[in-house]
Enzyme design. Structure first.
Site, PDB file in Angstrom:
ATOM      1  N   ASP A  67     -18.591  11.616 -22.395  1.00 51.00           N
ATOM      2  CA  ASP A  67     -17.458  10.893 -21.809  1.00 51.00           C
ATOM      3  C   ASP A  67     -16.333  11.791 -21.301  1.00 51.00           C
ATOM      4  OD1 ASP A  67     -16.103  11.650 -24.231  1.00 51.00           O
ATOM      5  OD2 ASP A  67     -16.797   9.829 -25.219  1.00 51.00           O
ATOM      6  N   GLN A 101     -21.791  15.985 -28.457  1.00 50.00           N
ATOM      7  CA  GLN A 101     -22.942  15.258 -27.906  1.00 50.00           C
ATOM      8  C   GLN A 101     -22.431  14.174 -26.970  1.00 50.00           C
ATOM      9  OE1 GLN A 101     -25.842  14.469 -31.493  1.00 50.00           O
ATOM     10  NE2 GLN A 101     -23.758  14.662 -32.225  1.00 50.00           N
ATOM     11  N   CYS A 159     -29.828  13.121   1.412  1.00 47.60           N
ATOM     12  CA  CYS A 159     -31.154  13.707   1.678  1.00 47.60           C
ATOM     13  C   CYS A 159     -32.273  12.726   1.328  1.00 47.60           C
ATOM     14  CB  CYS A 159     -31.328  15.013   0.896  1.00 47.60           C
ATOM     15  SG  CYS A 159     -31.783  14.777  -0.836  1.00 47.60           S
ATOM     16  N   CYS A 167     -27.843  14.758  -7.243  1.00 48.47           N
ATOM     17  CA  CYS A 167     -29.100  14.361  -6.600  1.00 48.47           C
ATOM     18  C   CYS A 167     -30.259  15.085  -7.282  1.00 48.47           C
ATOM     19  CB  CYS A 167     -29.061  14.733  -5.121  1.00 48.47           C
ATOM     20  SG  CYS A 167     -30.682  14.555  -4.331  1.00 48.47           S
ATOM     21  N   SER A 222     -24.398  10.527 -36.295  1.00 41.88           N
ATOM     22  CA  SER A 222     -25.443  10.130 -37.257  1.00 41.88           C
ATOM     23  C   SER A 222     -26.336  11.315 -37.630  1.00 41.88           C
ATOM     24  CB  SER A 222     -26.290   9.001 -36.663  1.00 41.88           C
ATOM     25  OG  SER A 222     -26.899   9.449 -35.462  1.00 41.88           O
ATOM     26  N   HIS A 277     -25.114  17.240 -24.270  1.00 38.39           N
ATOM     27  CA  HIS A 277     -25.863  16.174 -23.599  1.00 38.39           C
ATOM     28  C   HIS A 277     -25.317  15.857 -22.208  1.00 38.39           C
ATOM     29  CE1 HIS A 277     -27.476  14.653 -27.760  1.00 38.39           C
ATOM     30  NE2 HIS A 277     -28.045  15.771 -27.353  1.00 38.39           N
TER      31      HIS A 277
END
Ligand code: OAD
Length: 244
Positions: free
Chosen positions: A105, A102, A154, A128, A193, A120
């Protein structure tokens, strides 16, 4: 504790198709704060403002300020810890089949793990929201001093490649994680958790399909009751003691 460690040793020695399911606690020893638990980020920052796609769409400056002041400096400095290297070793031994993380990093990959599913996303990739063009995290960080929110050539708003609350998980990553959960013989939860879904369903599925479920987490989790072994300790310390 001694008995738990020898149980874990035994489980590790008889398992050959292990998945590691990692959360923020696994990167704690790399200096990255967890979200919950002692000193967790969500006790200082309200996730409904700083980690929610609806809020981001209304006003991305909150998120980008949080990124600039809190996340980038810490993630930029962070290096893999002994736990990350222990998982690399377990993979080289042919026992660890896949890491499902999850964490955003990228530390598992930097340590050298080759099979990492990022549920995640990854904050080192900036893209973008209008045209999908990607940017380097370092280049964008430099622009944050005078450009909030940063924009694409853009004109679209840029966003780090992390999943915010209210966004779906990347479908391919979720499918691969589900498949791994159904085919492993041991699920090793490290520093999570286990309260955020659908990610937290992975260990449950693994156990339902017959895998041994081991949780190493400092605080209790909602799955402690069904786990085969629970150790309330630093995940990287325990792992590096056994494998490092
Ligand atoms: P949490 O912050 O919810 O939980 C981290 C857990 O790690 C806590 O239960 C701590 O007790 C434990 N912990 C802390 N240091 C540890 C250590 N050295 N060894 C072992 N355990 C330790 O982190 P996650 O479960 O990863 O998502 O959180 C899941 C998701 O919630 C995150 O990916 C993020 C967050 O909001 C999004 O932002 C979408």
């Amino acid at each position: 504790m001694g008995e738990k460690i020898s149980n874990l040793k035994k489980i590790l020695s008889t398992s050959n198709q292990i998945i590691a399911f990692t959360g923020a606690g696994f990167s704690a020893e790399s200096g990255i704060s967890t979200f919950r638990g002692a000193g967790g980020l969500w006790s200082k920052y309200d996730p409904s403002i700083y980690a929610n796609i609806n809020y981001f769409n209304q006003d991305p400056t909150y998120y980008w300020n949080f990124f600039k002041d809190e996340r980038y400096p810490v993630i930029k400095k962070a290096k893999p810890n002994d736990g990350h290297y222990a998982l690399v070793k377990l993979e080289k031994q042919g026992k660890l089949y896949r890491i499902i993380t999850q964490n955003i990093d990228g530390l598992h990959q930097i340590a050298g793990s080759s099979d990492v599913i990022e549920l995640h996303g990854n904050t080192r990739k900036i893209f973008c929201m209008s045209c999908d063009k990607t940017y380097s995290i370092d280049d964008i960080y430099k622009r944050l001093k005078y450009e909030l929110p940063p924009r694409c050539s853009c004109g679209g708003v840029l966003k780090p490649g992390t999943v915010l609350f209210g966004e779906p998980l990347p479908q391919y990553a979720l499918d691969m994680a589900m498949l791994a959960a159904q085919n492993c013989d041991m699920c090793l939860v490290l520093g999570s958790s286990l309260v955020v879904y659908p990610a937290a369903s992975i260990p449950r599925i693994a156990q339902k399909k017959g895998a041994v479920l081991v949780i190493i987490n400092i605080d209790p989790t909602p799955l402690d009751d069904i786990a085969n072994l629970v150790i309330h300790e630093s995940a990287s310390k325990i792992l590096s003691r056994l494998i490092g």
